[in-house]
Motif scaffolding. Structure first.
Motif, short mmCIF file in Angstrom:
data_model
loop_
_atom_site.label_atom_id
_atom_site.label_comp_id
_atom_site.label_asym_id
_atom_site.label_seq_id
_atom_site.Cartn_x
_atom_site.Cartn_y
_atom_site.Cartn_z
N ALA A 203 0.84 -1.20 0.00
CA ALA A 203 0.00 0.00 0.00
C ALA A 203 0.87 1.25 0.00
O ALA A 203 2.05 1.22 0.40
CB ALA A 203 -0.93 0.01 1.21
N ALA A 204 0.31 2.36 -0.44
CA ALA A 204 1.03 3.64 -0.46
C ALA A 204 0.06 4.77 -0.20
O ALA A 204 -1.11 4.71 -0.57
CB ALA A 204 1.73 3.84 -1.80
N CYS A 205 0.55 5.81 0.46
CA CYS A 205 -0.23 7.02 0.72
C CYS A 205 0.57 8.22 0.23
O CYS A 205 1.79 8.30 0.45
CB CYS A 205 -0.55 7.18 2.20
N THR A 206 -0.12 9.15 -0.43
CA THR A 206 0.51 10.36 -0.94
C THR A 206 -0.03 11.57 -0.19
O THR A 206 -1.24 11.77 -0.10
CB THR A 206 0.23 10.54 -2.45
N TYR A 207 0.90 12.36 0.37
CA TYR A 207 0.56 13.55 1.15
C TYR A 207 1.11 14.75 0.39
O TYR A 207 2.31 14.84 0.14
CB TYR A 207 1.18 13.48 2.54
N SER A 208 0.25 15.70 0.04
CA SER A 208 0.69 16.85 -0.75
C SER A 208 0.10 18.13 -0.18
O SER A 208 -1.02 18.14 0.34
CB SER A 208 0.25 16.70 -2.21
N GLY A 209 0.86 19.21 -0.29
CA GLY A 209 0.35 20.49 0.17
C GLY A 209 1.43 21.54 0.25
O GLY A 209 2.50 21.42 -0.35
N GLY A 210 1.15 22.59 0.99
CA GLY A 210 2.07 23.70 1.15
C GLY A 210 3.09 23.42 2.23
O GLY A 210 2.79 22.84 3.27
N TYR A 211 4.33 23.84 1.97
CA TYR A 211 5.41 23.70 2.94
C TYR A 211 5.80 25.09 3.44
O TYR A 211 5.88 26.05 2.66
CB TYR A 211 6.63 23.03 2.30
#
Length: 275
Positions: A203-211
């Motif tokens: 399984a894999a999870c992708t976390y994306s957003g502002g840094y």
């Protein structure tokens, strides 16, 4: 555990709205919280450029250096050694120092150190604090924040170990503490970051957003999706980046599973190891 162990003061504008509830310091009873968040950094008041403070923390002891000015406008050099009784407040004596001219030979006999007052620093959130100090009877109180010099670049492929607690899941069987190792791929371009956590079960999870960064501590906040169908929001905070190493803490929740997550992680990128 529905709140952070400590405050999310940085980059909440980049984080989901629910994370605002985490903005109140919440030490865990029984833990030695003094070393829970590293205060080492440059600290300043953005509207008062020209003076500042450097804190270097080791365990529950800090060494503080203030670069300020006297009533005559000349630079004044003071230092303090601060101790914590086990809270987020550090206090101790302050000393004024003098020494030989930097352009000449060093003369130890010209070094002078005298007790001049006291200093107290309280870490109010991850990125802000209250500074109170006295010098020869003159007391000053300032609200200070970490000073960011340059954005770190976390891009890399890391072997990561983590410990994450899930609570409040719609299915109580999901409430658990999980510890393990896996691979994390990080891609960063300025203030945009994406993490892909690849787990041993495929399984894999992708976390994306502002840094964003406060001093040397980074925060990534945004949405995530997993190949298992899980979706939600996550905030990674107190992130640090050193040659071949990165670590941080996290808080989040699953929109469709109801689970609320807290935890910490640390990783190594062998390809970035120093020579």
């Amino acid at each position: 555990m529905t709140r952070l162990l400590f405050a999310l003061a940085v980059a909440l504008s980049q984080a989901p709205a629910w994370a605002a509830d985490a903005a109140v310091p919440k030490p865990v009873p029984g833990l030695k919280t003094a070393t829970g968040t590293d205060a080492s950094d440059l600290w300043w008041v953005p509207s008062e450029s020209g003076w500042g403070m450097q804190l270097v923390q080791e365990s529950d002891t800090m060494f503080a250096t203030l670069f300020i000015y006297g009533a005559d406008g000349k630079p004044t050099w003071v230092v303090a050694q601060l101790e914590s009784p086990g809270t987020y407040t550090y206090t101790g004596p302050l000393y004024a120092t003098t020494g030989p001219w930097f352009g000449g030979p060093f003369d130890p006999a010209a070094v002078g150190v005298r007790p001049a007052g006291s200093m107290t620093f309280t870490l109010q959130t991850i990125g802000t604090g209250q500074l109170t100090y006295s010098i020869d009877g003159v007391q000053v109180t300032k609200q200070v924040e970490r000073q960011t010099i340059a954005l770190e670049n976390y891009t890399g492929n890391f072997l990561v170990a983590s410990k994450i607690q899930a609570t409040g899941c719609f299915n109580p069987s999901g409430d658990a503490i999980v510890a393990g190792g896996f691979v994390v791929n990080i891609s960063q371009s300025g203030n945009t970051m994406s993490m892909i956590w690849q787990f041993p079960n495929g399984a894999a999870c992708t976390y994306s957003g502002g840094y964003a960064q406060s001093g040397h501590l980074g925060t990534l906040g945004g949405d995530y999706t997993c190949t298992t169908g899980e979706v939600g929001q996550m905030v990674f905070f107190e992130m640090t980046n050193r040659p071949s190493l990165m670590n941080g803490r996290l808080v989040g929740r699953s929109s469709n599973l109801g689970c609320q997550y807290t935890g910490y992680f640390a990783g190594i990128d062998p390809s970035r190891a120093p020579n």
